[in-house]
Design an enzyme around this catalytic site. Structure first.
Site, mmCIF file in Angstrom:
data_model
loop_
_atom_site.group_PDB
_atom_site.id
_atom_site.type_symbol
_atom_site.label_atom_id
_atom_site.label_comp_id
_atom_site.label_asym_id
_atom_site.label_seq_id
_atom_site.Cartn_x
_atom_site.Cartn_y
_atom_site.Cartn_z
ATOM 1 N N LYS A 180 0.834 -1.199 0.000
ATOM 2 C CA LYS A 180 0.000 0.000 0.000
ATOM 3 C C LYS A 180 0.872 1.252 0.000
ATOM 4 O O LYS A 180 0.691 2.157 -0.829
ATOM 5 C CB LYS A 180 -0.923 0.014 1.216
ATOM 6 C CG LYS A 180 -1.879 1.200 1.233
ATOM 7 C CD LYS A 180 -2.606 1.324 2.548
ATOM 8 C CE LYS A 180 -1.739 2.010 3.592
ATOM 9 N NZ LYS A 180 -2.473 2.358 4.817
ATOM 10 N N ASP A 198 -6.347 0.907 0.742
ATOM 11 C CA ASP A 198 -6.464 1.213 2.164
ATOM 12 C C ASP A 198 -7.843 0.785 2.656
ATOM 13 O O ASP A 198 -8.613 0.149 1.919
ATOM 14 C CB ASP A 198 -6.193 2.700 2.432
ATOM 15 C CG ASP A 198 -7.326 3.599 1.956
ATOM 16 O OD1 ASP A 198 -8.229 3.107 1.242
ATOM 17 O OD2 ASP A 198 -7.313 4.795 2.301
#
Length: 312
Positions: A180, A198
């Site tokens: 991420k 996320d």
């Protein structure tokens, strides 16, 4: 046959027909009641009584629907951007690591002091941990975060000549940096497409039925297959902006959502327009955004910068 017997026979026949009609009516009422109860039960569960057995959505239809939602979001958030303040790749990777378990706003209020004192990886790698901890205290988990940002700074100095690498396989080797974080850096510091999965992104793409996957890497692959690679970075911004401002986790503002007509999850949240309007956050609700120094396009669209740390 006597007149009396004929009358009695006629009366018996009439009574028999009446009894049969009554029985038929009772049966019909019972069936109707059962159907009505079933209908009410289905309605209370949000089930579609008519049209059951509808064909599942085809792959082509899914792609078209997903891309339409992204186009709608692009019109709603033409100023979508990473909500962490940064001036270079080093600042972005550090800020992204610090954003775990806290808000981007809190990170943006904290990093000016950090980067003023430690502007380069060499400076942060050689810092006194206790002094770094004190600066990072407002972000929460400050001891673990100090260890991560000092560790990644040391790795940058020792393995990459003090420069943030621009390859995914190199970024994920840095302490505290996962896929991420790596995609945030690649997409926003180096212009290389990536999907940032996320919590907001995970929630919304499942709500929109783009995928049923729950693991970030599988979500990344499933959603990435629906869009051209060139769309990935801005898609991430659009979805995350929408999740933070309108499509909240606990109570989505469905009644104030511009994409409600194309949303398969419409009705999960507040549908009354006036009540939903009160749920809007950040610039959609008339409040400051996350960045101290946001892009000019955001300001031009009516966005308001966040207050500095001392302002609360």
């Amino acid at each position: 046959m006597s007149a009396k017997k004929a009358a009695d026979g006629k009366k018996a026949a009439v009574e028999k027909v009446a009894a049969k009609k009554a029985a038929t009516k009772d049966a019909g009422s019972k069936d109707a009641g059962t159907k009505g109860t079933a209908g009410a039960r289905a309605a209370s569960k949000g089930a579609v009584v008519e049209g059951a057995g509808r064909k599942p959505e085809s792959r082509t239809a899914l792609v078209r629907r997903a891309r339409r939602i992204n186009r709608e979001l692009a019109e709603i958030y033409p100023y979508a951007h990473p909500e962490l303040d940064f001036e270079n790749p080093f600042q972005l990777v550090v800020a992204t690591v610090l954003s775990a378990q806290t808000t981007d706003l809190r990170v943006n209020q904290t990093t000016p002091a950090l980067f003023a004192k430690y502007p380069t990886p060499e400076d942060l790698a050689a810092a006194n941990p206790e002094q770094v901890e004190e600066i990072l205290r407002p972000t929460g988990f400050f001891r673990a975060k100090t260890k991560s940002v000092m560790g990644l700074s040391k790795a940058l100095v020792e393995e990459f000549g003090g420069e943030v690498p621009s390859r995914l396989e190199d970024l994920v080797k840095l302490p505290g940096v996962g896929r991420k974080t790596a995609f945030v850096v690649l997409g926003n510091a180096f212009g290389r497409p990536g999907i940032t999965v996320d919590t907001h992104f995970q929630r919304l793409v499942r709500r929109w039925r783009w995928t049923e996957a729950t693991e970030p890497d599988k979500i990344e692959a499933a959603v990435g297959a629906l869009f051209p690679k060139s769309d990935w970075t801005m898609l991430s911004h659009h979805v995350i902006f929408h999740g933070r401002r309108i499509c909240h986790a606990r109570k989505p503002a469905c009644g104030a959502c511009p994409i409600a007509p194309v949303c398969p999850a419409y009705g999960e949240g507040e549908t009354d327009p006036e009540k939903a309007k009160k749920l809007l956050k950040y610039e959609k609700g008339g409040f400051p955004g996350q960045r101290l120094n946001p892009p000019q396009a955001y300001l031009d669209a009516g966005g308001r910068p966040a207050p500095p740390l001392e302002a609360g």
